[in-house]
Design a protein around this motif. Structure first.
Motif, PDB file in Angstrom:
ATOM      1  N   LEU A  96       0.814  -1.219   0.000  1.00  0.00           N
ATOM      2  CA  LEU A  96       0.000   0.000   0.000  1.00  0.00           C
ATOM      3  C   LEU A  96       0.850   1.273   0.000  1.00  0.00           C
ATOM      4  O   LEU A  96       0.337   2.348  -0.276  1.00  0.00           O
ATOM      5  CB  LEU A  96      -0.914   0.028   1.230  1.00  0.00           C
ATOM      6  N   SER A  97       2.119   1.142   0.333  1.00  0.00           N
ATOM      7  CA  SER A  97       2.959   2.334   0.466  1.00  0.00           C
ATOM      8  C   SER A  97       3.382   2.864  -0.896  1.00  0.00           C
ATOM      9  O   SER A  97       3.681   2.107  -1.819  1.00  0.00           O
ATOM     10  CB  SER A  97       4.203   2.009   1.296  1.00  0.00           C
ATOM     11  N   CYS A  98       3.416   4.186  -0.991  1.00  0.00           N
ATOM     12  CA  CYS A  98       3.891   4.810  -2.230  1.00  0.00           C
ATOM     13  C   CYS A  98       5.375   5.157  -2.134  1.00  0.00           C
ATOM     14  O   CYS A  98       5.945   5.744  -3.041  1.00  0.00           O
ATOM     15  CB  CYS A  98       3.084   6.062  -2.534  1.00  0.00           C
ATOM     16  N   LEU A  99       5.996   4.771  -1.014  1.00  0.00           N
ATOM     17  CA  LEU A  99       7.438   4.973  -0.856  1.00  0.00           C
ATOM     18  C   LEU A  99       8.177   3.685  -1.216  1.00  0.00           C
ATOM     19  O   LEU A  99       7.578   2.612  -1.342  1.00  0.00           O
ATOM     20  CB  LEU A  99       7.770   5.377   0.585  1.00  0.00           C
ATOM     21  N   ASN A 100       9.468   3.792  -1.367  1.00  0.00           N
ATOM     22  CA  ASN A 100      10.296   2.632  -1.660  1.00  0.00           C
ATOM     23  C   ASN A 100      10.385   1.754  -0.408  1.00  0.00           C
ATOM     24  O   ASN A 100      10.793   2.210   0.659  1.00  0.00           O
ATOM     25  CB  ASN A 100      11.700   3.092  -2.092  1.00  0.00           C
ATOM     26  N   THR A 101      10.003   0.499  -0.543  1.00  0.00           N
ATOM     27  CA  THR A 101       9.963  -0.418   0.608  1.00  0.00           C
ATOM     28  C   THR A 101      11.096  -1.448   0.563  1.00  0.00           C
ATOM     29  O   THR A 101      11.040  -2.454   1.273  1.00  0.00           O
ATOM     30  CB  THR A 101       8.617  -1.160   0.666  1.00  0.00           C
ATOM     31  N   GLN A 102      12.113  -1.208  -0.260  1.00  0.00           N
ATOM     32  CA  GLN A 102      13.200  -2.184  -0.372  1.00  0.00           C
ATOM     33  C   GLN A 102      13.928  -2.388   0.954  1.00  0.00           C
ATOM     34  O   GLN A 102      14.333  -3.505   1.283  1.00  0.00           O
ATOM     35  CB  GLN A 102      14.197  -1.745  -1.450  1.00  0.00           C
ATOM     36  N   PHE A 103      14.090  -1.319   1.726  1.00  0.00           N
ATOM     37  CA  PHE A 103      14.771  -1.450   3.020  1.00  0.00           C
ATOM     38  C   PHE A 103      13.938  -2.314   3.963  1.00  0.00           C
ATOM     39  O   PHE A 103      14.480  -3.160   4.690  1.00  0.00           O
ATOM     40  CB  PHE A 103      15.020  -0.074   3.640  1.00  0.00           C
ATOM     41  N   ASN A 104      12.626  -2.115   3.968  1.00  0.00           N
ATOM     42  CA  ASN A 104      11.745  -2.935   4.804  1.00  0.00           C
ATOM     43  C   ASN A 104      11.829  -4.401   4.406  1.00  0.00           C
ATOM     44  O   ASN A 104      11.888  -5.291   5.270  1.00  0.00           O
ATOM     45  CB  ASN A 104      10.298  -2.458   4.678  1.00  0.00           C
ATOM     46  N   GLU A 105      11.831  -4.663   3.097  1.00  0.00           N
ATOM     47  CA  GLU A 105      11.913  -6.039   2.621  1.00  0.00           C
ATOM     48  C   GLU A 105      13.262  -6.655   2.978  1.00  0.00           C
ATOM     49  O   GLU A 105      13.342  -7.838   3.322  1.00  0.00           O
ATOM     50  CB  GLU A 105      11.697  -6.068   1.107  1.00  0.00           C
ATOM     51  N   LEU A 106      14.315  -5.834   2.917  1.00  0.00           N
ATOM     52  CA  LEU A 106      15.646  -6.318   3.285  1.00  0.00           C
ATOM     53  C   LEU A 106      15.699  -6.670   4.771  1.00  0.00           C
ATOM     54  O   LEU A 106      16.301  -7.686   5.150  1.00  0.00           O
ATOM     55  CB  LEU A 106      16.701  -5.249   2.959  1.00  0.00           C
ATOM     56  N   MET A 107      15.051  -5.861   5.617  1.00  0.00           N
ATOM     57  CA  MET A 107      15.045  -6.126   7.048  1.00  0.00           C
ATOM     58  C   MET A 107      14.254  -7.396   7.370  1.00  0.00           C
ATOM     59  O   MET A 107      14.633  -8.175   8.243  1.00  0.00           O
ATOM     60  CB  MET A 107      14.454  -4.935   7.807  1.00  0.00           C
ATOM     61  N   ILE A 108      13.147  -7.595   6.652  1.00  0.00           N
ATOM     62  CA  ILE A 108      12.385  -8.837   6.830  1.00  0.00           C
ATOM     63  C   ILE A 108      13.254 -10.031   6.479  1.00  0.00           C
ATOM     64  O   ILE A 108      13.330 -11.018   7.222  1.00  0.00           O
ATOM     65  CB  ILE A 108      11.115  -8.827   5.956  1.00  0.00           C
ATOM     66  N   PHE A 109      13.912  -9.940   5.338  1.00  0.00           N
ATOM     67  CA  PHE A 109      14.762 -11.044   4.878  1.00  0.00           C
ATOM     68  C   PHE A 109      15.911 -11.285   5.856  1.00  0.00           C
ATOM     69  O   PHE A 109      16.238 -12.433   6.174  1.00  0.00           O
ATOM     70  CB  PHE A 109      15.318 -10.715   3.489  1.00  0.00           C
ATOM     71  N   THR A 110      16.521 -10.209   6.362  1.00  0.00           N
ATOM     72  CA  THR A 110      17.695 -10.350   7.233  1.00  0.00           C
ATOM     73  C   THR A 110      17.320 -10.863   8.623  1.00  0.00           C
ATOM     74  O   THR A 110      17.861 -11.866   9.092  1.00  0.00           O
ATOM     75  CB  THR A 110      18.417  -8.989   7.368  1.00  0.00           C
ATOM     76  N   ILE A 111      16.388 -10.172   9.285  1.00  0.00           N
ATOM     77  CA  ILE A 111      16.056 -10.526  10.674  1.00  0.00           C
ATOM     78  C   ILE A 111      15.280 -11.834  10.746  1.00  0.00           C
ATOM     79  O   ILE A 111      15.663 -12.755  11.477  1.00  0.00           O
ATOM     80  CB  ILE A 111      15.256  -9.393  11.345  1.00  0.00           C
ATOM     81  N   PHE A 112      14.199 -11.903   9.984  1.00  0.00           N
ATOM     82  CA  PHE A 112      13.395 -13.117  10.042  1.00  0.00           C
ATOM     83  C   PHE A 112      14.159 -14.299   9.454  1.00  0.00           C
ATOM     84  O   PHE A 112      14.023 -15.435   9.916  1.00  0.00           O
ATOM     85  CB  PHE A 112      12.080 -12.910   9.300  1.00  0.00           C
ATOM     86  N   GLY A 113      14.991 -14.009   8.444  1.00  0.00           N
ATOM     87  CA  GLY A 113      15.823 -15.073   7.875  1.00  0.00           C
ATOM     88  C   GLY A 113      16.822 -15.602   8.890  1.00  0.00           C
ATOM     89  O   GLY A 113      17.073 -16.814   8.959  1.00  0.00           O
ATOM     90  N   PHE A 114      17.390 -14.698   9.692  1.00  0.00           N
ATOM     91  CA  PHE A 114      18.323 -15.127  10.739  1.00  0.00           C
ATOM     92  C   PHE A 114      17.613 -15.984  11.780  1.00  0.00           C
ATOM     93  O   PHE A 114      18.148 -17.002  12.230  1.00  0.00           O
ATOM     94  CB  PHE A 114      18.958 -13.901  11.401  1.00  0.00           C
ATOM     95  N   ILE A 115      16.410 -15.562  12.169  1.00  0.00           N
ATOM     96  CA  ILE A 115      15.638 -16.344  13.148  1.00  0.00           C
ATOM     97  C   ILE A 115      15.321 -17.726  12.593  1.00  0.00           C
ATOM     98  O   ILE A 115      15.500 -18.744  13.276  1.00  0.00           O
ATOM     99  CB  ILE A 115      14.336 -15.608  13.523  1.00  0.00           C
ATOM    100  N   GLN A 116      14.880 -17.771  11.347  1.00  0.00           N
ATOM    101  CA  GLN A 116      14.538 -19.048  10.726  1.00  0.00           C
ATOM    102  C   GLN A 116      15.763 -19.956  10.600  1.00  0.00           C
ATOM    103  O   GLN A 116      15.712 -21.141  10.936  1.00  0.00           O
ATOM    104  CB  GLN A 116      13.943 -18.811   9.337  1.00  0.00           C
TER     105      GLN A 116
END
Length: 311
Positions: free
Chosen positions: A187-207
């Motif tokens: 829904l955001s009109c801003l660039n969300t690449q940083f958010n997606e990177l944080m999901i991949f990094t943090i949640f990926g580390f947990i997984q």
């Protein structure tokens, strides 16, 4: 688009699962039945564990918190979904969304990390039985549990803060039944690449950490089990390990599929189906997979049944 040029939305709208009135009745019936089963079976197992002295062990201590986690996020999501099926107003004030999704994220993370602690506990019980009581004392168990919740709270706080610092300037409709991160980012009109990177990094580390811990623990358990001379003993140990690994694989696999899809192939309809599975079906299956295979649970249930018939 610059953040200064967009306006924030006062609320978000969760879209209906279906517009068909007949299907709504069917979906309500099925989901209500599943939610009641989840509620009864998880509360029942928690009370059962707490009320029986034979089950006051580290494994059942962690199991009771796993069932509590199942119950918490499943009830939060399931009850809201049931209300929304026939509710005229399905909007959620944007101010409340971070708090609502914050607790869901915590319990989902607990569901991810706690099986790794349980696998370590199993490893200690089988491989080091002499010093097991010292290694897994009450103090150590509570420290492990505090660490699990700390991981969940930290992850939830980071993602929710980053997500709701974004600007939502276009559609406010979420094609989902709860406020999960991926559909909100769309829904955001801003660039969300940083958010997606944080999901991949943090949640990926947990997984990665969780899966690695589970695999290492069970590999060590298998090596210890192979030293058991009794074929019956080996079979029981292997069957228990297989069931635990199956439960972990189902839940972790579903989360990996949901949160680590390439953005080019991401589908909200597909995401809803996988989310339904891990938010409703897994909390219903976990008590059966984890508890009912244990010999001491069966014996306790049998003793209670015998006492009832003797009265």
């Amino acid at each position: 688009m610059d953040k200064e040029n967009c306006s924030s939305l006062p609320e978000l709208l969760l879209l209906e699962i279906t517009n068909n009135p007949d299907m709504k009745v069917l979906i309500l019936t099925v989901f209500l039945a599943i939610n009641l089963i989840v509620l009864i079976i998880n509360i029942g197992m928690i009370i059962f564990i707490k009320m029986n002295p034979q089950l006051q062990t580290p494994m059942y201590f962690f199991l009771s918190h796993l069932f509590f986690s199942d119950l918490s996020y499943s009830s939060a999501i399931g009850s809201k979904m049931l209300i929304d099926i026939f509710s005229k107003y399905k909007t959620i004030p944007l101010l409340f969304v971070p708090f609502d999704s914050f607790f869901v994220c915590i319990f989902i993370d607990v569901e991810c990390v706690l099986p790794a602690v349980m696998a370590f506990d199993q490893y200690k019980a089988i491989s080091h039985p002499v010093i097991y009581a010292i290694d897994m004392s009450n103090r150590v168990c509570y420290q492990f549990l505090a660490g699990v919740y700390l991981v969940g709270m930290t992850d939830a706080l980071i993602h929710r803060t980053l997500t709701f610092c974004l600007c939502f300037c276009e559609s406010h409709e979420i094609n989902h039944f709860f406020c999960d991160i991926p559909p909100i980012l769309l829904l955001s009109c801003l660039n969300t690449q940083f958010n997606e990177l944080m999901i991949f990094t943090i949640f990926g580390f947990i997984q990665l950490s969780t899966i690695s811990e589970v695999l290492v623990s069970y590999c060590s358990i298998i090596l210890s089990v192979l030293k058991i001379h009794s074929a019956k003993g080996r079979f029981k140990a292997f069957s228990t390990c297989t069931l635990h690994l199956t439960a972990v694989a189902i839940f972790q696999g579903t989360l990996l599929f949901t949160y680590f899809q390439p953005s080019t192939s991401y589908s909200l309809d597909q995401d809803k189906m996988t989310s339904l599975f891990y938010t409703l079906m897994i909390p219903m299956l976990n008590p059966l997979i984890y508890s009912l295979r244990y010999k001491d649970v069966k014996e306790t249930l049998q003793n209670l049944e015998n006492k009832r018939w003797c009265k």
